[in-house]
Design an enzyme around this catalytic site. Structure first.
Site, PDB file in Angstrom:
ATOM      1  N   GLY A   8      19.180  46.480  14.880  1.00  0.00           N
ATOM      2  CA  GLY A   8      18.384  45.756  14.860  1.00  0.00           C
ATOM      3  C   GLY A   8      16.539  46.872  14.834  1.00  0.00           C
ATOM      4  N   LYS A 218      15.053  31.558  28.155  1.00  0.00           N
ATOM      5  CA  LYS A 218      14.668  32.039  27.245  1.00  0.00           C
ATOM      6  C   LYS A 218      14.115  31.382  26.391  1.00  0.00           C
ATOM      7  CE  LYS A 218      12.731  34.464  24.274  1.00  0.00           C
ATOM      8  NZ  LYS A 218      10.867  35.336  24.299  1.00  0.00           N
ATOM      9  N   CYS A 274       8.693  32.830  16.667  1.00  0.00           N
ATOM     10  CA  CYS A 274       9.707  32.326  17.800  1.00  0.00           C
ATOM     11  C   CYS A 274       9.664  31.059  18.021  1.00  0.00           C
ATOM     12  CB  CYS A 274       9.178  33.272  18.857  1.00  0.00           C
ATOM     13  SG  CYS A 274       9.622  35.142  18.544  1.00  0.00           S
ATOM     14  N   ARG A 449      -9.957  28.271  15.500  1.00  0.00           N
ATOM     15  CA  ARG A 449      -9.506  29.253  16.274  1.00  0.00           C
ATOM     16  C   ARG A 449     -10.760  29.030  17.340  1.00  0.00           C
ATOM     17  NH1 ARG A 449      -4.608  30.813  16.881  1.00  0.00           N
ATOM     18  NH2 ARG A 449      -3.374  30.936  14.280  1.00  0.00           N
TER      19      ARG A 449
END
Ligand code: NAD
Ligand code: UDX
Length: 482
Positions: A8, A218, A274, A449
């Protein structure tokens, strides 16, 4: 010479293996991938991902002890240690669709390892996987092995790098986590992996645990980080309603040593490949274990994130007289954070789709994201699951409504409003007077932001919305209808 193979060559596999090669000149590192285009990019002057400092590391090692190849079988066969950093996206169909991790890529890598191996291997889970995946991997390896004499040790060594600071994070990690079987063979394998990291990571930062704790840590890590952002974003909505200022609230929280200063920036919402995926995975694991209250707790983190993105879209639309139909809106920043070209799950996708759904015309500028990527992101359907679905116009009309341009001045020319969706440093140094002069009036700034000087912009004449900051009279008069 110890041989490592990294399966990967993506955002994790590429930088991680390159840093191991840099810090361990006595180790030969082969990074392999089934994607020919990715591997040829790693072998060229234009790397497949943008990451500060990555090019320098690759240039130092490539051709010495670091190579990139599509000959997956050969390098797996030769390796003593195999890091598996393949993608583990959210399943889109079948059992657990929209939540569970899709381990297809991992399983096919494990089957291939079993198929080609003729010697003992340490197989390392670098990808983020559901807790107890190592058990399944072990079964695949041992049931498909060529010879009963070949022994596999599986370790969990999750990666904690953040994109945009990957090289810094890898060179100087807060901690390295290694989980393994607690029998003598497992402990021996943990020792071997620890010895690799010990080339540059102080020993007290290398934590060893059992396999399941490492795998779960994790998922827990990402869930906790995302939860902080949803917490401060929830506060930002309350700040706007009460006149409090979210950056001041963040500052006050940050000085509490029990809380600390990081991950307290209110934003248009968290993105990246993620957080959402790993929380959904956690939710699925909780539900599978009959822990519906725990599952619902973590689901709320994603719900608040969705709320933050749709709240932003509503604010834009209601401020501009309840319609953006036919109006040009400039979008500054499309990546999910600064210093990366990655757009996976970027909040910009949902915000842009929301505005397109109200028939706005978008002019988008991002310093690192290509036009092709933006058009692709805006014409694709997102992963569907049991949380609110955003307005998604038909792809054919999207193409006509979206223009990707080469700088911020072009993006904002004749626009009615501009939205800052990524905190690129260069957006701080734009000549906002020039921008204002070339925009339609009234000219609006929506800072997703909180990176611009609101007072200065208001002095120029802009009507400014900045997340979690006191609203000006204009915005106060325009009620959000949710
Ligand atoms: P990615 O999609 O960028 O890279 C994965 C690569 O694996 C792709 O290039 C793909 O072609 C390759 N691949 C898939 N199956 C293969 C096979 N059988 N053989 C060879 N190559 C194969 O993904 P990523 O962002 O690098 O993430 C990888 C893993 O690391 C995921 O589990 C992710 O959750 C985790 N992770 C990501 C980050 C991050 O910031 N991106 C951080 C920590 C952990
Ligand atoms: C994350 C984790 O931080 C990292 O530990 C893990 O290994 C991979 O996932 P990444 O997604 O690359 O890293 O970036 P991160 O810096 O965590 O930012 C994620 C999102 O949260 C971005 O969209 C960012 O803009 C947003 N964010 C971050 C905020 O909105 N506010 C903050 O205070 C911090």
């Amino acid at each position: 010479m110890v041989k490592i193979c990294g399966i990967g060559a993506g955002y994790v596999g590429g930088p991680t293996m390159a840093v191991i090669a840099l810090k361990c000149p006595s180790i030969e590192v082969a990074v392999v991938d089934i994607s020919h285009s990715r591997i040829s990019a790693w072998n060229s002057n234009k790397l497949p991902i943008y990451e500060p400092g990555l090019e320098e590391v690759v240039n130092q090692c490539r051709g010495k002890n670091l190579l990139f190849s599509t000959d997956v079988e050969k390098h797996v066969y030769e390796a003593d240690i195999i890091f598996v950093s393949v993608n583990t996206p959210t399943k889109v169909r079948g059992l657990g669709a929209g939540k569970a991790a899709d381990l297809t890529y991992w399983e096919s890598a494990a089957r291939m390892i079993a198929d080609v191996s003729k010697s003992n291997k340490i197989v390392i889970e670098k990808s983020t996987v559901p807790v107890r995946t190592a058990e399944a991997i072990e079964k695949i390896l041992t049931h498909n092995t060529n010879s009963k004499d070949i022994k596999y040790q599986i370790l969990s060594n999750p990666e904690f790098l953040s994109e945009g600071t990957a090289i810094q994070d890898l060179l100087n990690p807060d901690r390295v986590l290694i989980g393994g079987n607690q029998d003598p063979e497992g402990i021996e394998a943990i020792k071997k992996l620890k010895a690799i990291y010990a080339h540059w990571v102080p020993e007290d930062r290398i934590i060893t645990t059992n396999l399941w704790s490492a795998e779960l840590s994790k998922l827990a890590d990402n869930a906790f980080l995302a939860q902080r952002i949803s917490s401060i974003n929830a506060m930002s909505a309350l700040c706007e309603a009460t006149g409090a200022e979210v950056s001041q609230v963040s500052l006050a929280l940050s000085k509490n040593t029990k809380i600390g200063p990081k991950f307290l920036n209110a934003s248009v919402g968290f993105g990246g490949s993620c957080f959402q995926k790993d929380i959904l995975n956690l939710v699925y694991i909780c539900e599978s274990n009959g822990l519906s209250e725990v599952a619902n707790y973590w689901k709320e983190v994603i719900k608040v994130n969705d709320y933050q993105k749709s709240r932003f879209v509503h604010r834009v639309v209601t401020s501009m007289f309840n319609t953006v139909s036919g109006k040009k809106i400039a979008i500054l920043g499309f990546a999910f954070k600064k210093d990366t070209s990655d757009t996976r799950k970027t909040p910009a996708i949902d915000v842009c789709k929301g505005l397109l759904g109200d028939n706005a015309f978008l002019s988008i500028y991002d310093p690192r994201v290509t036009e092709m990527q933006i058009q692709k992101d805006l014409s694709m359907d997102g992963v569907e699951w049991d949380h609110p679905i955003h307005l998604q116009p038909k792809s054919s009309s999207v193409v006509k409504q979206v223009n990707v341009v080469g700088d911020a001045y072009e993006a904002t020319r004749d626009a009615h409003g501009l939205c800052i969706l990524t905190e690129w440093e260069e957006f701080k140094t734009i000549d906002y007077q020039r921008v204002y002069d070339n925009m339609e009036k009234p000219a609006f700034v929506f800072d997703g932001r909180n990176m611009l000087n609101v007072d200065k912009l208001r002095e120029i004449g802009f009507i400014v919305y900045s997340i979690g900051r006191p609203l000006d009279q204009w915005l106060k008069n325009m009620k959000i209808v949710n």
